[in-house]
Design a protein around this motif. Structure first.
Motif, PDB file in Angstrom:
ATOM      1  N   PRO A 118       0.830  -1.212   0.000  1.00  0.00           N
ATOM      2  CA  PRO A 118       0.000   0.000   0.000  1.00  0.00           C
ATOM      3  C   PRO A 118       0.864   1.261   0.000  1.00  0.00           C
ATOM      4  CG  PRO A 118      -0.806  -1.585   1.615  1.00  0.00           C
ATOM      5  CD  PRO A 118       0.532  -2.081   1.151  1.00  0.00           C
ATOM      6  N   GLU A 119       0.317   2.335  -0.560  1.00  0.00           N
ATOM      7  CA  GLU A 119       1.086   3.565  -0.736  1.00  0.00           C
ATOM      8  C   GLU A 119       1.624   4.138   0.565  1.00  0.00           C
ATOM      9  OE1 GLU A 119      -0.947   6.521  -2.951  1.00  0.00           O
ATOM     10  OE2 GLU A 119      -1.122   5.315  -4.771  1.00  0.00           O
ATOM     11  N   ASN A 120       0.889   4.017   1.644  1.00  0.00           N
ATOM     12  CA  ASN A 120       1.277   4.670   2.894  1.00  0.00           C
ATOM     13  C   ASN A 120       2.179   3.819   3.784  1.00  0.00           C
ATOM     14  OD1 ASN A 120      -0.204   6.914   2.166  1.00  0.00           O
ATOM     15  ND2 ASN A 120      -2.040   6.246   3.248  1.00  0.00           N
ATOM     16  N   LEU A 121       2.694   2.715   3.255  1.00  0.00           N
ATOM     17  CA  LEU A 121       3.607   1.860   4.012  1.00  0.00           C
ATOM     18  C   LEU A 121       4.937   1.748   3.288  1.00  0.00           C
ATOM     19  CD1 LEU A 121       1.642  -1.305   5.259  1.00  0.00           C
ATOM     20  CD2 LEU A 121       2.488   0.594   6.652  1.00  0.00           C
ATOM     21  N   THR A 122       6.028   1.690   4.058  1.00  0.00           N
ATOM     22  CA  THR A 122       7.330   1.354   3.487  1.00  0.00           C
ATOM     23  C   THR A 122       7.535  -0.152   3.601  1.00  0.00           C
ATOM     24  OG1 THR A 122       8.549   1.550   5.574  1.00  0.00           O
ATOM     25  CG2 THR A 122       8.228   3.582   4.291  1.00  0.00           C
ATOM     26  N   LEU A 123       8.525  -0.671   2.885  1.00  0.00           N
ATOM     27  CA  LEU A 123       8.837  -2.095   2.978  1.00  0.00           C
ATOM     28  C   LEU A 123       9.231  -2.470   4.407  1.00  0.00           C
ATOM     29  CD1 LEU A 123      10.881  -2.516  -0.332  1.00  0.00           C
ATOM     30  CD2 LEU A 123       8.559  -3.373   0.106  1.00  0.00           C
ATOM     31  N   LYS A 124       9.983  -1.599   5.058  1.00  0.00           N
ATOM     32  CA  LYS A 124      10.397  -1.866   6.433  1.00  0.00           C
ATOM     33  C   LYS A 124       9.195  -1.891   7.369  1.00  0.00           C
ATOM     34  CE  LYS A 124      13.494  -0.180  10.091  1.00  0.00           C
ATOM     35  NZ  LYS A 124      14.570   0.791  10.422  1.00  0.00           N
ATOM     36  N   GLU A 125       8.297  -0.929   7.235  1.00  0.00           N
ATOM     37  CA  GLU A 125       7.103  -0.901   8.092  1.00  0.00           C
ATOM     38  C   GLU A 125       6.243  -2.144   7.885  1.00  0.00           C
ATOM     39  OE1 GLU A 125       6.475   3.968   8.354  1.00  0.00           O
ATOM     40  OE2 GLU A 125       5.443   2.790   6.825  1.00  0.00           O
ATOM     41  N   ALA A 126       6.160  -2.611   6.631  1.00  0.00           N
ATOM     42  CA  ALA A 126       5.369  -3.805   6.350  1.00  0.00           C
ATOM     43  C   ALA A 126       5.901  -5.021   7.098  1.00  0.00           C
ATOM     44  CB  ALA A 126       5.351  -4.087   4.845  1.00  0.00           C
ATOM     45  N   MET A 127       7.226  -5.107   7.251  1.00  0.00           N
ATOM     46  CA  MET A 127       7.798  -6.244   7.957  1.00  0.00           C
ATOM     47  C   MET A 127       7.839  -6.055   9.467  1.00  0.00           C
ATOM     48  SD  MET A 127       8.306  -8.853   6.037  1.00  0.00           S
ATOM     49  CE  MET A 127       6.631  -8.374   5.520  1.00  0.00           C
ATOM     50  N   ILE A 128       7.789  -4.816   9.932  1.00  0.00           N
ATOM     51  CA  ILE A 128       7.567  -4.609  11.365  1.00  0.00           C
ATOM     52  C   ILE A 128       6.174  -5.139  11.719  1.00  0.00           C
ATOM     53  CG2 ILE A 128       7.341  -2.904  13.216  1.00  0.00           C
ATOM     54  CD1 ILE A 128       9.297  -1.140  11.634  1.00  0.00           C
ATOM     55  N   ILE A 129       5.229  -4.901  10.835  1.00  0.00           N
ATOM     56  CA  ILE A 129       3.874  -5.440  11.016  1.00  0.00           C
ATOM     57  C   ILE A 129       3.899  -6.961  10.863  1.00  0.00           C
ATOM     58  CG2 ILE A 129       1.547  -5.518  10.045  1.00  0.00           C
ATOM     59  CD1 ILE A 129       2.020  -2.565   9.169  1.00  0.00           C
ATOM     60  N   GLY A 130       4.289  -7.437   9.691  1.00  0.00           N
ATOM     61  CA  GLY A 130       4.416  -8.868   9.447  1.00  0.00           C
ATOM     62  C   GLY A 130       3.136  -9.654   9.719  1.00  0.00           C
ATOM     63  N   THR A 131       3.292 -10.960   9.840  1.00  0.00           N
ATOM     64  CA  THR A 131       2.153 -11.831  10.115  1.00  0.00           C
ATOM     65  C   THR A 131       1.507 -11.510  11.451  1.00  0.00           C
ATOM     66  OG1 THR A 131       2.901 -13.673   8.720  1.00  0.00           O
ATOM     67  CG2 THR A 131       1.511 -14.230  10.596  1.00  0.00           C
ATOM     68  N   ALA A 132       2.312 -11.150  12.447  1.00  0.00           N
ATOM     69  CA  ALA A 132       1.763 -10.854  13.773  1.00  0.00           C
ATOM     70  C   ALA A 132       0.821  -9.659  13.719  1.00  0.00           C
ATOM     71  CB  ALA A 132       2.895 -10.594  14.755  1.00  0.00           C
ATOM     72  N   GLY A 133       1.281  -8.560  13.113  1.00  0.00           N
ATOM     73  CA  GLY A 133       0.442  -7.377  13.014  1.00  0.00           C
ATOM     74  C   GLY A 133      -0.767  -7.597  12.129  1.00  0.00           C
ATOM     75  N   PHE A 134      -0.577  -8.357  11.042  1.00  0.00           N
ATOM     76  CA  PHE A 134      -1.696  -8.680  10.161  1.00  0.00           C
ATOM     77  C   PHE A 134      -2.762  -9.474  10.925  1.00  0.00           C
ATOM     78  CE2 PHE A 134      -3.918 -11.530   7.282  1.00  0.00           C
ATOM     79  CZ  PHE A 134      -4.390 -10.656   6.309  1.00  0.00           C
ATOM     80  N   THR A 135      -2.330 -10.439  11.738  1.00  0.00           N
ATOM     81  CA  THR A 135      -3.268 -11.245  12.523  1.00  0.00           C
ATOM     82  C   THR A 135      -4.027 -10.379  13.520  1.00  0.00           C
ATOM     83  OG1 THR A 135      -1.821 -13.171  12.303  1.00  0.00           O
ATOM     84  CG2 THR A 135      -3.469 -13.247  14.045  1.00  0.00           C
ATOM     85  N   ALA A 136      -3.326  -9.451  14.159  1.00  0.00           N
ATOM     86  CA  ALA A 136      -3.984  -8.536  15.087  1.00  0.00           C
ATOM     87  C   ALA A 136      -5.018  -7.682  14.364  1.00  0.00           C
ATOM     88  CB  ALA A 136      -2.943  -7.646  15.766  1.00  0.00           C
ATOM     89  N   ALA A 137      -4.630  -7.161  13.185  1.00  0.00           N
ATOM     90  CA  ALA A 137      -5.542  -6.321  12.404  1.00  0.00           C
ATOM     91  C   ALA A 137      -6.768  -7.103  11.952  1.00  0.00           C
ATOM     92  CB  ALA A 137      -4.809  -5.737  11.205  1.00  0.00           C
ATOM     93  N   LEU A 138      -6.559  -8.342  11.516  1.00  0.00           N
ATOM     94  CA  LEU A 138      -7.680  -9.183  11.105  1.00  0.00           C
ATOM     95  C   LEU A 138      -8.612  -9.454  12.290  1.00  0.00           C
ATOM     96  CD1 LEU A 138      -8.995 -10.826   8.832  1.00  0.00           C
ATOM     97  CD2 LEU A 138      -7.456 -12.718   9.410  1.00  0.00           C
ATOM     98  N   SER A 139      -8.030  -9.614  13.478  1.00  0.00           N
ATOM     99  CA  SER A 139      -8.828  -9.830  14.688  1.00  0.00           C
ATOM    100  C   SER A 139      -9.724  -8.627  14.974  1.00  0.00           C
ATOM    101  CB  SER A 139      -7.916 -10.095  15.887  1.00  0.00           C
ATOM    102  OG  SER A 139      -7.132 -11.254  15.700  1.00  0.00           O
ATOM    103  N   VAL A 140      -9.147  -7.428  14.913  1.00  0.00           N
ATOM    104  CA  VAL A 140      -9.920  -6.208  15.172  1.00  0.00           C
ATOM    105  C   VAL A 140     -10.993  -6.020  14.103  1.00  0.00           C
ATOM    106  CG1 VAL A 140      -9.810  -3.691  15.365  1.00  0.00           C
ATOM    107  CG2 VAL A 140      -8.016  -5.107  16.397  1.00  0.00           C
ATOM    108  N   HIS A 141     -10.635  -6.289  12.851  1.00  0.00           N
ATOM    109  CA  HIS A 141     -11.581  -6.180  11.738  1.00  0.00           C
ATOM    110  C   HIS A 141     -12.790  -7.085  11.961  1.00  0.00           C
ATOM    111  CE1 HIS A 141     -12.724  -5.528   7.510  1.00  0.00           C
ATOM    112  NE2 HIS A 141     -12.919  -6.831   7.406  1.00  0.00           N
ATOM    113  N   ARG A 142     -12.547  -8.322  12.376  1.00  0.00           N
ATOM    114  CA  ARG A 142     -13.641  -9.271  12.618  1.00  0.00           C
ATOM    115  C   ARG A 142     -14.495  -8.859  13.823  1.00  0.00           C
ATOM    116  NH1 ARG A 142     -16.205 -12.239  11.313  1.00  0.00           N
ATOM    117  NH2 ARG A 142     -15.758 -14.418  11.812  1.00  0.00           N
ATOM    118  N   LEU A 143     -13.870  -8.270  14.839  1.00  0.00           N
ATOM    119  CA  LEU A 143     -14.653  -7.755  15.969  1.00  0.00           C
ATOM    120  C   LEU A 143     -15.596  -6.655  15.501  1.00  0.00           C
ATOM    121  CD1 LEU A 143     -12.013  -7.537  18.864  1.00  0.00           C
ATOM    122  CD2 LEU A 143     -13.832  -9.235  18.591  1.00  0.00           C
TER     123      LEU A 143
END
Length: 333
Positions: A118-143
């Motif tokens: 996505p435009e508002n993310l750098t490659l480094k930020e994407a990997m700081i997020i990684g699978t862990a951050g993606f899983t957290a985001a998916l959890s909040v989205h489903r809530l």
């Protein structure tokens, strides 16, 4: 002669011994895929640590390149969806499990596993997020899909100092929720407050009644993000408010949840299963776009435990198995 590049390779020397070392590979060593990526960053996850040991039950074929997350730039593509120069993210599916992963300067990946950065993310930020951050985001989205909102009451996050928990605290706080962060590490209270936790809840105060489970307890939380599972999850379920939801994504406390039907039939609560591995691509893209916008942390600095090189990976990977990690370790390639 074809150009060589560096990668971390795990190899089983005998049944009870796996060795991890940085080796030189060529493109001919990479598995099939229609997109070749020059990897810029990867991350260190619990699953990656398991891939580096014997009997980790992650890798089945050796030699192998682990790394379930990667972000980089497309070098060449046989897919109409990607072209040279595209900045991309690839996580989950078979990456780092049965398909060579991100601990390599180059990765050949199937296009259907790849998300445009996505435009508002750098490659480094994407990997700081990684699978862990993606899983957290998916959890909040489903809530949210199940009608959780800040006006309903506080949200509990269990295992709050881990990768999923840390990002869940930050995302929920940014969205205006009152977040109660549960941890067994009292020394990490300042860290969790920095991420946005309103209060810290001791692990034993979540698993109430002196370790004895009750079918129904006092209604404390409107919802919960739970990467812990096991008996603590059963205790959480008994304390969720009427109509509330729990998003569960892990089993660090075990796979058995000794609950009853009473929280579900007397309080109408929802138990939401979160799977980041085979999450459908339309949803995956939506979540990454939210991570670049309304879910994006105010600062990524609190999440970074360390940034390491490929050569440091063999000594860093075991730390996650010993419970020594906090936040995210990212690998710069």
């Amino acid at each position: 002669m074809e150009q060589s590049f560096s990668a971390l390779v795990v190899d089983k020397k005998r049944e009870d011994q796996v060795e991890a070392s940085v080796q030189e590979l060529t493109l001919n060593d990479l598995p099939e895929g229609d997109v070749l990526i020059r990897v810029h960053y990867s991350g260190v996850n619990y699953k990656d640590s398991l891939a580096s040991i014997a009997n980790g039950n992650i890798v089945t074929s050796y030699p192998f390149v682990p790394g379930i997350d990667l972000a980089g730039v497309v070098v060449s593509s046989d897919s109409p969806d990607f072209k040279e120069g595209d900045r991309v993210i690839a996580t989950s599916y078979d990456i780092g499990v049965s398909h060579f992963g991100g601990y390599s300067e180059y990765a050949r990946i199937r296009s259907e596993w790849i998300v445009p950065l996505p435009e508002n993310l750098t490659l480094k930020e994407a990997m700081i997020i990684g699978t862990a951050g993606f899983t957290a985001a998916l959890s909040v989205h489903r809530l949210e899909e199940n009608h959780t909102s800040p006006s309903n009451g506080s949200v509990l996050v269990t295992g709050a100092t881990g990768g999923v928990g840390s990002f869940a605290v930050a995302i929920l706080s940014k969205l205006g929720y009152t977040v109660e962060a549960s941890t067994g590490k009292s020394s990490e209270a300042a860290y969790l407050k920095e991420l946005g936790a309103s209060s810290i809840v001791a692990r034993e105060d979540v698993y109430v009644y002196n370790g004895k489970l009750k079918a129904l307890g006092k209604q404390k939380w409107a919802a919960a993000v739970d990467p812990v599972g096991g008996e603590p999850l059963a205790s959480v379920l008994s304390q969720i408010q009427y109509g509330g939801s729990v998003a569960v994504s892990g089993l660090t406390a075990g796979g058995k949840v000794p609950t009853t039907v009473f929280p579900f039939i007397l309080r109408g609560i929802n138990l939401l299963g979160i799977d980041s591995v085979y999450c459908p691509m339309p949803t995956r893209k939506e979540i990454w776009n939210r991570l670049a916008n309304d879910f994006k942390p105010e600062s990524f600095e609190p999440f970074i435990q360390q940034e390491i090189s490929l050569q440091q990976l063999p000594e860093v990977l075991p730390t996650l198995l010993k419970g020594q990690a906090r936040g995210r370790t990212i690998v710069k390639l």
